[in-house]
Design an enzyme around this catalytic site. Structure first.
Site, PDB file in Angstrom:
ATOM      1  N   SER A   1       0.797  -1.225   0.000  1.00  0.00           N
ATOM      2  CA  SER A   1       0.000   0.000   0.000  1.00  0.00           C
ATOM      3  C   SER A   1       0.833   1.280   0.000  1.00  0.00           C
ATOM      4  O   SER A   1       0.302   2.363  -0.225  1.00  0.00           O
ATOM      5  CB  SER A   1      -0.957   0.021   1.194  1.00  0.00           C
ATOM      6  OG  SER A   1      -0.252   0.174   2.402  1.00  0.00           O
TER       7      SER A   1
ATOM      8  N   LYS B   1       1.493   4.271   7.325  1.00  0.00           N
ATOM      9  CA  LYS B   1       0.597   5.060   6.476  1.00  0.00           C
ATOM     10  C   LYS B   1       1.031   6.515   6.460  1.00  0.00           C
ATOM     11  O   LYS B   1       1.859   6.954   7.257  1.00  0.00           O
ATOM     12  CB  LYS B   1      -0.851   4.998   6.996  1.00  0.00           C
ATOM     13  CG  LYS B   1      -1.472   3.621   6.985  1.00  0.00           C
ATOM     14  CD  LYS B   1      -1.695   3.130   5.575  1.00  0.00           C
ATOM     15  CE  LYS B   1      -2.259   1.718   5.569  1.00  0.00           C
ATOM     16  NZ  LYS B   1      -2.227   1.120   4.271  1.00  0.00           N
TER      17      LYS B   1
END
Length: 137
Positions: free
Chosen positions: A49, A86
């Site tokens: 991701s 993230k």
């Protein structure tokens, strides 16, 4: 640390022996990438991701707990009992991936969220380090 200056270009036809020119640097790799040793830990990235910003599965993450996160910094956090790497959108209270394949995740009052630190560097290993893999299990 000894550095071998090798200038490689596309269409390499050869270059002189790397052993012919050693240069001694006055610092170690630790000193180069770690500013706060007592507040820094190493993590191992998992998943895809974050590939959009150059963090790939298996990369070594250098995470500094003493750095105050700014909007859109890359962070490591414990989100609902899962460690995640993230991009943090502080203003919108969201965790963002660096891929359009993953939707933003909102951080709600009911969620468990603990910032572990700001990612200050990522190191890509081209050969798996067996000892590192053992430590990260």
């Amino acid at each position: 640390m000894k550095v071998i200056p090798v200038k490689a270009q596309a269409g390499i036809t050869g270059f002189e022996s790397p052993a012919s020119e050693y240069k001694e640097l006055g610092l170690s790799l630790d000193q180069l990438i770690i500013s706060h040793p007592n507040a820094t830990f190493i993590g191992l990235a998992a998943g895809d991701s974050m590939q959009g910003i150059g963090i790939f599965d298996g990369d070594v993450l250098i995470v500094d707990r003493s750095v105050e996160p700014k909007n859109y910094d890359v962070i490591v956090a414990n989100y609902n009992s899962e460690f995640v790497c993230k991009i943090i959108d502080i203003q919108s209270k969201q965790l963002l991936s660096a891929s359009h394949l993953f939707a933003p995740v909102s951080i709600h009052e009911a969620d468990t969220f603990q910032l572990e630190g700001v990612v200050i560097s990522a190191v890509r290993l081209f050969k798996k380090n067996i000892e590192l893999s053992k430590c990260m299990r």
